[in-house]
Design an enzyme around this catalytic site. Structure first.
Site, short mmCIF file in Angstrom:
data_model
loop_
_atom_site.label_atom_id
_atom_site.label_comp_id
_atom_site.label_asym_id
_atom_site.label_seq_id
_atom_site.Cartn_x
_atom_site.Cartn_y
_atom_site.Cartn_z
N ASP A 298 0.83 -1.20 0.00
CA ASP A 298 0.00 0.00 0.00
C ASP A 298 0.88 1.27 0.00
O ASP A 298 1.68 1.47 0.91
CB ASP A 298 -0.88 -0.07 1.27
CG ASP A 298 -1.99 0.96 1.28
OD1 ASP A 298 -2.03 1.81 0.38
OD2 ASP A 298 -2.82 0.89 2.21
N GLY A 339 -4.82 3.59 -8.05
CA GLY A 339 -5.04 3.78 -9.48
C GLY A 339 -4.27 4.92 -10.10
O GLY A 339 -4.50 5.27 -11.26
N ASP A 360 -10.37 4.41 -1.63
CA ASP A 360 -11.02 3.40 -0.80
C ASP A 360 -12.54 3.39 -0.96
O ASP A 360 -13.18 4.44 -0.97
CB ASP A 360 -10.70 3.65 0.68
CG ASP A 360 -9.26 3.37 1.00
OD1 ASP A 360 -8.44 3.26 0.05
OD2 ASP A 360 -8.93 3.28 2.19
#
Ligand code: GLA
Length: 547
Positions: A298, A339, A360
């Site tokens: 992440d 993205g 999210d």
């Protein structure tokens, strides 16, 4: 000793004590210039770094924008009071549009447009340590410490990422990965026992049989590194290897979570957790040694050590992709950078098996709808082994109606999205189970001869999506995004069957939610679809002659 003499001595003593106290306070305040770098840590929670500047009584942060929020307040008589206000920009954070990154630091979790205030109240213990209580709007107060750190600890400098090259395909995730992830339901407030309980429920509920395999421990498991630099779990996750062994003993696979940055994003407990920056290969080897089968990686604080260019994004992800391959263990690689820079065009080159295409998701219709229907145009970038990931499922978390959750599930399956349940599998209603374990709909998601979904028609809030599936068949989703029931239909001959015999062979159609056959007579199919609902069909060519 006469009375007045006694009084005099008492006065002198009192005076001396007061002077000492004043002197002490002066010395303390003279010693405690808070200017410098500080880490705010919570036990078994995260860490947040600040660069503070003190001028007289006034203290303010001068941290790089987006790193730890901005603080301002005072230091008086050894008492620190700092306030951080964060206004969540509309459209950012949870439920954001494709490509929008979640905000780091104090603002995480605030609804768009809402101000979330965090107050740090501290007592100075010495020049390098302050005992602090952190109070954030809408959350329980947390006790922690401010500890003085070096600049490099707080804000490490960029390590140039490797030159770009194509990482070989690891051969995994031939169909979109299925499993469970802790974040949507628990954020970082969960532990080893929670995960074991969910693994048990994955098997006992029938989820495993329906295809769900990976149990992924998202943010919240690390405490830092040991003296050898090896990543270690915190009190909530004291033995990550034992946890992996347990999950494997249930016939399941296990996933973990890290960041290309020095810390992860920041859950509910204080700040971000240990990331893999500068330790990519060490961590990949550790995850392999512990028996992990999946890594979600992440971006989070990576924005503070890399530049936000496509090259740095790709390079940082490639670095871990190469490290995972070097371990020799099959590890599914899940990219999560929301993205940015059209990751669907290069995610596979980093060794990625799936990549998040959006900010999210939130457990709300508007969030799920916005994210889900924005995926159709990029569906063509899916390839076997390399999947667009519009984020984890919210089914069963309570924020949407059953119709909305059926839309969520149908849409994700038509998209060939990874199916990572995000609810508490230990306490599912029959309705939730019927949605998550609809194996007819799951079969569309998992179709081995992947072909992308396309939009057959769109009229106002009504959309018909079609995906060709194995066996000369089509999955068709009739979606009503509107607020009132709507009649939606399509012509049977809009489905281009390969046989060339169309018109001479009977079509068969099955309603995948009602689990019943649908008549294929006439030119078209029509149904009344409830608000925010879906009718999903599988249409194939039958053996007999019809029409
Ligand atoms: C990001 C990710 C989420 C989750 C959190 C953890 O927001 O997109 O899926 O992993 O971080 O903080």
């Amino acid at each position: 000793m006469n009375v007045s003499h006694f009084h005099l001595r008492r006065w002198a003593k009192a005076l001396a004590a007061v002077s000492l106290a004043i002197l002490g306070a002066l010395i303390l305040s003279a010693q405690t210039d808070l200017t410098g770098y500080w880490a705010f840590r919570v036990k078994d929670g995260g860490v947040n770094f600040f660069q503070l500047q003190q001028t007289g009584d006034a203290v303010a942060s001068v941290a790089p924008a987006g790193r730890g929020g901005s603080l301002a307040g005072t230091l008086k008589d050894g008492k620190l009071h700092l306030v951080s206000t964060f206004n969540m920009p509309a459209g950012a954070g949870r439920g954001a549009a494709p490509g929008a990154a979640p905000a780091a630091g104090a603002g995480r979790g605030a609804a768009p447009g809402q101000a979330r205030e965090t107050v740090y109240d501290g007592v100075v213990e010495n020049a390098n340590r302050i005992a602090v209580t952190m109070t954030t709007t809408g959350r329980d107060p947390l006790k922690g410490t401010f500890e003085r750190v070096t600049r490099e600890e707080a804000y490490p400098t960029r390590i140039p990422p490797p030159d770009l090259r194509d990482v070989p395909d690891n051969g995994l995730a031939r169909t979109p990965p299925m499993g469970w992830n802790s974040w949507n339901k628990f954020q970082d407030v969960f532990d080893d026992a929670t995960v074991r309980g969910v693994a048990d429920a994955m098997v006992s509920s029938g989820m495993a049989k329906a295809g769900y395999t990976y149990i992924v421990v998202d943010e919240g498991w690390t405490s830092g590194r040991d003296a050898n630099g090896k990543i270690v779990g915190n009190g909530k996750f004291p033995n990550m290897k034992a946890l992996a062994d347990y999950v494997h003993s249930k016939g399941l696979k296990i996933g973990t979570y890290s960041s290309p940055g020095p810390q992860s994003c920041s859950g509910k407990m204080g700040g971000g957790y240990q990331g893999s920056f500068g330790h990519e290969l060490d961590d990949a080897l550790t995850f392999a040694e512990w028996g992990y089968d999946y890594l979600k990686y992440d971006w989070c604080s990576a924005g503070g050590v890399y530049s936000n260019t496509k090259e740095d994004n790709q390079g940082a992800y490639q670095k871990m992709g190469e490290a995972l391959l070097k371990t020799g263990r099959p590890i599914v690689y899940s990219l999560c950078q929301y993205g940015s820079h059209d990751v669907w065009k290069w995610g596979a080159k980093t060794g990625g098996n799936l990549w998040r295409t959006t900010g999210d998701i939130a457990d709300r219709w508007d969030s799920m709808e916005r994210i889900g229907f924005a995926q159709i145009d990029i569906a063509k970038y899916n390839q076997v082994g390399h999947w667009n990931d519009p984020d984890m499922l919210e089914v069963g978390n309570g924020g949407m109606t059953a119709d909305e959750y059926r839309t969520h599930m149908s849409l994700w399956c038509l998209l060939a999205a990874p199916l990572m349940a995000g609810n508490d599998l230990r306490t599912m209603t029959e309705e939730t189970k019927s949605i998550l374990m609809n194996t007819d709909v799951i079969a569309i998601d998992q179709d081995r001869e992947f072909k992308p979904v396309y939009r057959l028609s769109q009229e106002g809030k009504s959309e018909v999506l079609v995906r060709p599936v194995t066996g000369d068949a089509y999955a068709v989703g009739l979606f009503n995004r509107g607020d009132a029931p709507a009649e939606i239909g399509f012509r049977w001959d809009a489905l281009k069957f390969d046989t060339g015999l169309y018109g001479f062979r009977r079509l068969q159609a099955q309603d995948l939610w009602k689990h019943e056959a649908v008549a294929t007579t006439g030119d078209e199919f029509k149904a009344t679809v409830p608000r925010h609902g879906v009718v999903m069909l599988k249409v194939s060519v039958g053996g007999g002659r019809g029409f």
